[in-house]
Design a protein around this motif. Structure first.
Motif, mmCIF file in Angstrom:
data_model
loop_
_atom_site.group_PDB
_atom_site.id
_atom_site.type_symbol
_atom_site.label_atom_id
_atom_site.label_comp_id
_atom_site.label_asym_id
_atom_site.label_seq_id
_atom_site.Cartn_x
_atom_site.Cartn_y
_atom_site.Cartn_z
ATOM 1 N N LEU A 66 0.813 -1.220 0.000
ATOM 2 C CA LEU A 66 0.000 0.000 0.000
ATOM 3 C C LEU A 66 0.844 1.266 0.000
ATOM 4 O O LEU A 66 0.366 2.318 0.409
ATOM 5 N N ARG A 67 2.064 1.202 -0.418
ATOM 6 C CA ARG A 67 2.911 2.392 -0.408
ATOM 7 C C ARG A 67 2.274 3.508 -1.228
ATOM 8 O O ARG A 67 1.755 3.286 -2.313
ATOM 9 N N GLY A 68 2.323 4.740 -0.669
ATOM 10 C CA GLY A 68 1.761 5.888 -1.356
ATOM 11 C C GLY A 68 0.347 6.225 -0.929
ATOM 12 O O GLY A 68 -0.193 7.252 -1.321
ATOM 13 N N TRP A 69 -0.253 5.371 -0.114
ATOM 14 C CA TRP A 69 -1.599 5.628 0.391
ATOM 15 C C TRP A 69 -1.542 6.048 1.852
ATOM 16 O O TRP A 69 -0.677 5.617 2.603
ATOM 17 N N SER A 70 -2.492 6.874 2.251
ATOM 18 C CA SER A 70 -2.597 7.332 3.635
ATOM 19 C C SER A 70 -3.791 6.678 4.307
ATOM 20 O O SER A 70 -4.839 6.474 3.685
ATOM 21 N N SER A 71 -3.627 6.342 5.585
ATOM 22 C CA SER A 71 -4.726 5.759 6.364
ATOM 23 C C SER A 71 -5.182 6.718 7.453
ATOM 24 O O SER A 71 -5.428 6.329 8.590
ATOM 25 N N ASP A 72 -5.268 8.004 7.101
ATOM 26 C CA ASP A 72 -5.591 9.032 8.084
ATOM 27 C C ASP A 72 -7.078 9.346 8.163
ATOM 28 O O ASP A 72 -7.468 10.364 8.731
ATOM 29 N N THR A 73 -7.926 8.495 7.581
ATOM 30 C CA THR A 73 -9.373 8.721 7.614
ATOM 31 C C THR A 73 -10.011 7.815 8.651
ATOM 32 O O THR A 73 -10.118 6.604 8.433
ATOM 33 N N PRO A 74 -10.412 8.362 9.813
ATOM 34 C CA PRO A 74 -11.051 7.513 10.827
ATOM 35 C C PRO A 74 -12.303 6.849 10.267
ATOM 36 O O PRO A 74 -13.072 7.452 9.524
ATOM 37 N N THR A 75 -12.498 5.584 10.641
ATOM 38 C CA THR A 75 -13.621 4.812 10.151
ATOM 39 C C THR A 75 -14.414 4.273 11.333
ATOM 40 O O THR A 75 -13.836 3.878 12.341
ATOM 41 N N ALA A 76 -15.742 4.255 11.218
ATOM 42 C CA ALA A 76 -16.576 3.672 12.258
ATOM 43 C C ALA A 76 -16.218 2.201 12.440
ATOM 44 O O ALA A 76 -15.726 1.537 11.528
ATOM 45 N N ASP A 77 -16.493 1.668 13.648
ATOM 46 C CA ASP A 77 -16.116 0.292 13.968
ATOM 47 C C ASP A 77 -16.697 -0.720 12.988
ATOM 48 O O ASP A 77 -16.078 -1.742 12.700
ATOM 49 N N ASP A 78 -17.898 -0.448 12.486
ATOM 50 C CA ASP A 78 -18.541 -1.401 11.592
ATOM 51 C C ASP A 78 -18.304 -1.071 10.118
ATOM 52 O O ASP A 78 -18.880 -1.701 9.232
ATOM 53 N N GLY A 79 -17.453 -0.096 9.841
ATOM 54 C CA GLY A 79 -17.221 0.314 8.464
ATOM 55 C C GLY A 79 -15.950 -0.290 7.904
ATOM 56 O O GLY A 79 -15.053 -0.703 8.638
ATOM 57 N N PRO A 80 -15.827 -0.351 6.578
ATOM 58 C CA PRO A 80 -14.597 -0.846 5.954
ATOM 59 C C PRO A 80 -13.490 0.186 6.066
ATOM 60 O O PRO A 80 -13.731 1.350 6.394
ATOM 61 N N LEU A 81 -12.278 -0.226 5.791
ATOM 62 C CA LEU A 81 -11.148 0.683 5.852
ATOM 63 C C LEU A 81 -10.996 1.420 4.528
ATOM 64 O O LEU A 81 -10.951 0.798 3.468
ATOM 65 N N LEU A 82 -10.933 2.750 4.603
ATOM 66 C CA LEU A 82 -10.727 3.574 3.423
ATOM 67 C C LEU A 82 -9.352 4.211 3.470
ATOM 68 O O LEU A 82 -8.881 4.635 4.538
ATOM 69 N N LEU A 83 -8.696 4.265 2.314
ATOM 70 C CA LEU A 83 -7.404 4.915 2.175
ATOM 71 C C LEU A 83 -7.551 6.080 1.204
ATOM 72 O O LEU A 83 -8.467 6.116 0.393
ATOM 73 N N ARG A 84 -6.618 7.024 1.297
ATOM 74 C CA ARG A 84 -6.643 8.120 0.339
ATOM 75 C C ARG A 84 -5.231 8.513 -0.060
ATOM 76 O O ARG A 84 -4.264 8.240 0.658
#
Length: 444
Positions: A371-389
């Motif tokens: 996943l190099r080049g992607w950021s995981s700085d978007t908080p996600t609800a416990d029941d939600g999938p993980l989003l990257l940007r």
């Protein structure tokens, strides 16, 4: 491994107000990355995801105006100094303002510690709004104030009752902030620092609809509580106790041993496993039975331990060990990474930054997706999938979703220009633009 100290009532940290410095990508590189993402996500149904801009919500671009994505609502806060205002917005197409509610700003005295900004969350048919430890509860439909508390109220499972934790200190132990003497600091429910731990900690269960006290309980010294579907788990230095959320009655209790001269120091709840730290030892207890499951050694005073969310981990001198929850056996080792569980896999991200590194197999740590080049700085609800940007050359943000089975990146869409803070759940993405919140949906 992130743990909660038994001898501290820690103040919450400030909410993030900006993203890390953006990197610039060449247009060709970004197009190639998008093409690869499309190929990786090609196995999924094409109509399962649909990126749509729903509209904008007015929001001043200042740290004192945070927002929270909560189901099909967004809560915004504004105002400085005196009264604050919290507004509820329905995430329709376009978003619709439901109500605005005045919230008294918390006055911070000379012996109190300032807290973070105003936060709001839905709890049944009410909305719980906090300003540091100060809590205001309003009607979820109208925004009308139901009741107010000067100290924190923590909603419990079921959203009917809340918990008030109120440590009681020996008189004359207030910390002299002007002197700045070194040593441990212990905070009262109102944010007043003390130089000694509390004599006792009182608990009060309150009806979130009315603020009426439903039950009271107490424990000697400093304690930590955990919200669990079966009730309130209370960890003290000498015992574990399970209290009914509705009545406060003791459902289960057990005495905790002293190990190598050490009493429990902190704890962390992962599903039905309560991890109790004794400093050099980590002991796992079943919340269902309070029976010890296993015990493993752990390193003390690790300089920069990686965070571990949704996983059972132990710190060692060179990083973090991921453990089998049932046995405590080491499954694999991670070095220099924060770990976040996503379904049956694990997201590894760089410690101290929001850069996503890889998706790894929960069972053995083998890489499944780089996943190099992607950021995981978007908080996600416990029941939600993980989003990257990732940020493009034109400064807009492109979002992708991590599918769990099979593991793959699926593209969603891009924002309208540059954005900073973002949040997401299983249906929506909300980002702060210039003076507004941009609202997107991504489910068909």
């Amino acid at each position: 491994m992130a743990l909660i100290e038994l001898d501290l009532t820690a103040r919450p940290g400030p909410a993030p107000t900006s993203i890390p410095p953006a990197r610039r990508y060449r247009t060709a590189g970004l197009l190639l990355a998008l093409a690869l993402v499309l190929v990786l996500g090609g196995a999924a149904a094409p109509d399962a995801l649909r990126w749509r801009f729903l509209g904008a919500i007015p929001s001043p671009p200042i740290p004192e105006s945070p927002f929270q994505l909560d189901g099909d609502r967004v809560y915004t806060a504004g105002g400085l100094g005196g009264d604050r205002t919290v507004s509820a917005w329905s995430l329709a197409d376009p978003p619709v303002k439901l109500w605005s509610a005045p919230v008294p700003a918390r006055e911070v005295g000379p012996d109190q510690v300032p807290y973070g900004d105003v936060r709001a969350r839905t709890a049944g048919d009410v909305v719980v709004i906090t300003d540091g430890p100060s809590t205001t509860v309003v009607d979820g439909r109208t925004g009308e104030t139901r009741w107010h508390s000067e100290i924190g109220v923590h909603p419990l499972t079921g959203d009917r009752f809340g918990l008030v934790e109120d440590p009681k200190f020996r008189p004359g132990t207030e910390y002299n902030q002007a002197g700045g003497a070194p040593g441990d600091i212990y905070f009262s429910a109102a944010g007043v620092p003390h130089i000694e731990p509390p004599l006792t900690t009182e608990f009060r269960g309150v009806d979130l609809r009315t603020g009426a006290t439903a039950w009271t309980a107490s424990a000697p010294g400093s304690v930590v509580f955990f919200n669990h579907p079966s009730g309130v788990v209370v960890l003290a230095s000498d015992r574990l106790t399970l209290l009914s959320s509705a009545t406060g009655s003791v459902l289960r209790t057990t005495t905790l041993p002293v190990l190598s001269g050490q009493r429990p120091q902190s704890g962390r709840l992962v599903g039905d496993v309560l991890l109790v730290s004794y400093g050099r030892s980590l002991v796992a207890y079943s919340v269902r039975t309070f029976r010890p499951l296993w015990q493993v050694p752990q390193a003390e005073d690790v300089a920069d331990p990686g965070a571990c969310s949704g996983l059972v981990c132990a710190d060692d001198r060179s990083g973090t060990s991921v453990l089998d929850p049932a046995t405590g056996h080491v499954l694999w080792h991670a070095s220099g990474a924060d770990l976040v569980r996503i379904g049956s896999d694990v997201l590894e991200q760089d410690t101290g930054t929001s850069e996503a590194l890889r998706v790894s197999d929960l069972r053995n740590g083998d890489q499944k997706l780089a996943l190099r080049g992607w950021s995981s700085d978007t908080p996600t609800a416990d029941d939600g999938p993980l989003l990257l940007r990732r940020i493009g050359e034109s400064r807009d943000s492109m979002f992708a979703l991590i599918d769990d089975s099979p593991v793959a990146l699926r593209p969603l869409g891009t924002t309208h220009g540059a954005v900073s803070d973002c949040a997401s759940d299983s249906s929506f993405v909300v980002c702060r633009g210039t003076g507004v919140l941009q609202v997107f949906s991504y489910r068909g």
